[in-house]
Motif scaffolding. Structure first.
Motif, mmCIF file in Angstrom:
data_model
loop_
_atom_site.group_PDB
_atom_site.id
_atom_site.type_symbol
_atom_site.label_atom_id
_atom_site.label_comp_id
_atom_site.label_asym_id
_atom_site.label_seq_id
_atom_site.Cartn_x
_atom_site.Cartn_y
_atom_site.Cartn_z
ATOM 1 N N PHE A 102 0.761 -1.092 0.137
ATOM 2 C CA PHE A 102 0.061 -0.099 0.074
ATOM 3 C C PHE A 102 0.828 1.254 -0.032
ATOM 4 N N LEU A 103 0.707 2.013 -0.904
ATOM 5 C CA LEU A 103 1.427 3.386 -1.148
ATOM 6 C C LEU A 103 0.318 4.325 -1.316
ATOM 7 N N THR A 104 0.821 5.576 -0.699
ATOM 8 C CA THR A 104 0.188 6.932 -0.660
ATOM 9 C C THR A 104 1.171 8.057 -1.022
ATOM 10 N N ASN A 105 0.733 8.857 -1.942
ATOM 11 C CA ASN A 105 1.937 9.921 -2.341
ATOM 12 C C ASN A 105 3.389 9.371 -2.511
ATOM 13 N N GLY A 106 3.375 8.180 -3.055
ATOM 14 C CA GLY A 106 4.640 7.709 -3.302
ATOM 15 C C GLY A 106 5.259 6.970 -2.156
ATOM 16 N N GLU A 107 4.973 6.925 -1.194
ATOM 17 C CA GLU A 107 5.413 6.363 0.046
ATOM 18 C C GLU A 107 4.809 5.011 0.471
ATOM 19 N N PRO A 127 -9.740 5.625 2.995
ATOM 20 C CA PRO A 127 -11.037 5.163 2.568
ATOM 21 C C PRO A 127 -11.405 5.193 1.117
ATOM 22 N N ASN A 128 -10.431 5.970 0.526
ATOM 23 C CA ASN A 128 -10.384 6.228 -1.063
ATOM 24 C C ASN A 128 -9.400 5.161 -1.644
ATOM 25 N N ILE A 129 -9.301 4.025 -1.568
ATOM 26 C CA ILE A 129 -8.424 3.076 -2.230
ATOM 27 C C ILE A 129 -8.829 2.429 -3.538
ATOM 28 N N ASN A 184 -14.099 -6.441 -1.471
ATOM 29 C CA ASN A 184 -15.233 -6.265 -0.394
ATOM 30 C C ASN A 184 -14.912 -5.339 0.955
ATOM 31 N N ILE A 185 -13.608 -5.595 0.961
ATOM 32 C CA ILE A 185 -13.190 -4.929 2.241
ATOM 33 C C ILE A 185 -12.613 -3.178 1.941
ATOM 34 N N VAL A 186 -11.876 -3.174 0.933
ATOM 35 C CA VAL A 186 -11.501 -1.721 0.674
ATOM 36 C C VAL A 186 -12.227 -0.864 -0.315
ATOM 37 N N LYS A 187 -13.411 -1.449 -0.963
ATOM 38 C CA LYS A 187 -14.178 -0.852 -1.804
ATOM 39 C C LYS A 187 -13.558 -0.027 -2.819
ATOM 40 N N PRO A 188 -12.819 -0.448 -3.772
ATOM 41 C CA PRO A 188 -12.546 0.337 -4.761
ATOM 42 C C PRO A 188 -13.339 0.519 -5.952
ATOM 43 N N GLU A 189 -13.074 1.366 -6.793
ATOM 44 C CA GLU A 189 -14.066 1.595 -7.782
ATOM 45 C C GLU A 189 -13.705 0.753 -8.958
ATOM 46 N N TYR A 190 -12.471 0.519 -8.865
ATOM 47 C CA TYR A 190 -11.894 -0.401 -10.293
ATOM 48 C C TYR A 190 -10.513 -1.035 -9.915
ATOM 49 N N ILE A 191 -10.088 -2.118 -10.667
ATOM 50 C CA ILE A 191 -8.812 -2.397 -10.381
ATOM 51 C C ILE A 191 -8.119 -2.016 -11.533
ATOM 52 N N TYR A 192 -7.084 -1.281 -11.482
ATOM 53 C CA TYR A 192 -6.017 -1.044 -12.580
ATOM 54 C C TYR A 192 -5.208 -2.145 -12.887
ATOM 55 N N VAL A 193 -4.974 -2.660 -14.069
ATOM 56 C CA VAL A 193 -4.182 -3.444 -14.749
ATOM 57 C C VAL A 193 -3.190 -2.957 -15.753
ATOM 58 N N PRO A 194 -2.082 -2.708 -15.240
ATOM 59 C CA PRO A 194 -1.161 -2.487 -15.956
ATOM 60 C C PRO A 194 -0.597 -3.375 -17.138
ATOM 61 N N ILE A 195 -0.666 -3.136 -18.375
ATOM 62 C CA ILE A 195 -0.369 -3.764 -19.244
ATOM 63 C C ILE A 195 1.135 -4.641 -19.259
ATOM 64 N N LEU A 228 -6.618 -5.151 6.048
ATOM 65 C CA LEU A 228 -7.145 -4.087 5.110
ATOM 66 C C LEU A 228 -8.464 -3.423 5.842
ATOM 67 N N THR A 229 -8.938 -4.006 6.667
ATOM 68 C CA THR A 229 -10.001 -3.220 7.286
ATOM 69 C C THR A 229 -9.375 -1.880 8.007
ATOM 70 N N LYS A 230 -8.327 -2.131 8.697
ATOM 71 C CA LYS A 230 -7.507 -0.909 9.336
ATOM 72 C C LYS A 230 -7.006 -0.137 8.465
ATOM 73 N N LEU A 231 -6.566 -0.322 7.162
ATOM 74 C CA LEU A 231 -5.942 0.633 6.194
ATOM 75 C C LEU A 231 -7.133 1.293 5.619
ATOM 76 N N TYR A 232 -8.307 0.817 5.521
ATOM 77 C CA TYR A 232 -9.454 1.367 4.956
ATOM 78 C C TYR A 232 -9.736 2.366 5.966
ATOM 79 N N GLU A 233 -9.901 2.239 7.049
ATOM 80 C CA GLU A 233 -10.391 3.150 8.042
ATOM 81 C C GLU A 233 -9.578 4.577 7.950
#
Length: 156
Positions: free
Chosen positions: A13-18, A57-59, A125-136, A49-54
């Motif tokens: 899990f990264l946020t802002n490159g960290e 929330p926008n994963i 189901n836990i982190v409720k993303p909009e999509y899964i990005y799949v890099p080529i 994952l529940t702790k991360l999502y708390e």
């Protein structure tokens, strides 16, 4: 980043490159097919994952590996969670040989693609993303590209 393999699932899990969180869970497609995943592994994954999502929330997910790449190609569009759910439902009702035939899967992919989808859906189901990005590009391709870029920069 979620990488589902045969023996384990890697979460980074990264946020802002960290890098905020990284762990490997003994939940993999082959383990699932062999009924070799401890219930405790699922519980730990859910709790982590529940702790991360708390806190975040926008994963959204970035999936890597052969299974998510194949699922992405089968979806023929952006990999939304609903398109993954639809694919999963279509695949799971078919016997192995029919999956190979209808979805043009290799035999070694046709058996593990269902548990892979289950793992991704469990996480979604836990982190409720909009999509899964799949890099080529694959992980090894990305490492090679990065090494080449570094080499070119050193030359200049």
């Amino acid at each position: 980043y979620v990488d589902v393999g045969g023996g384990s699932t890697e979460i980074n899990f990264l946020t802002n490159g960290e890098l905020i969180y990284s762990n490997s869970y003994n939940i993999g497609t082959v383990r699932m097919l062999s009924n070799a995943v401890d219930e405790e592994a699922w519980i730990t994954l859910r709790e982590d994952l529940t702790k991360l999502y708390e806190f975040y929330p926008n994963i959204n997910l970035i999936g890597s590996g052969g299974n998510i790449n194949k699922l992405f190609r089968l979806a023929e569009k952006r990999m939304t969670i609903s398109s993954l759910e639809d694919l999963y439902e279509a695949l799971k009702i078919l016997p192995l040989e029919e999956r190979v035939k209808q979805f043009k899967l290799k035999m070694d992919r046709a058996d593990v693609i269902i548990p892979a989808a289950e793992i991704y859906l469990f996480i979604a189901n836990i982190v409720k993303p909009e999509y899964i990005y799949v890099p080529i590009i694959g992980l090894s391709d990305g490492i090679i590209d990065n090494l080449l870029l570094e080499e070119k920069q050193e030359e200049n």
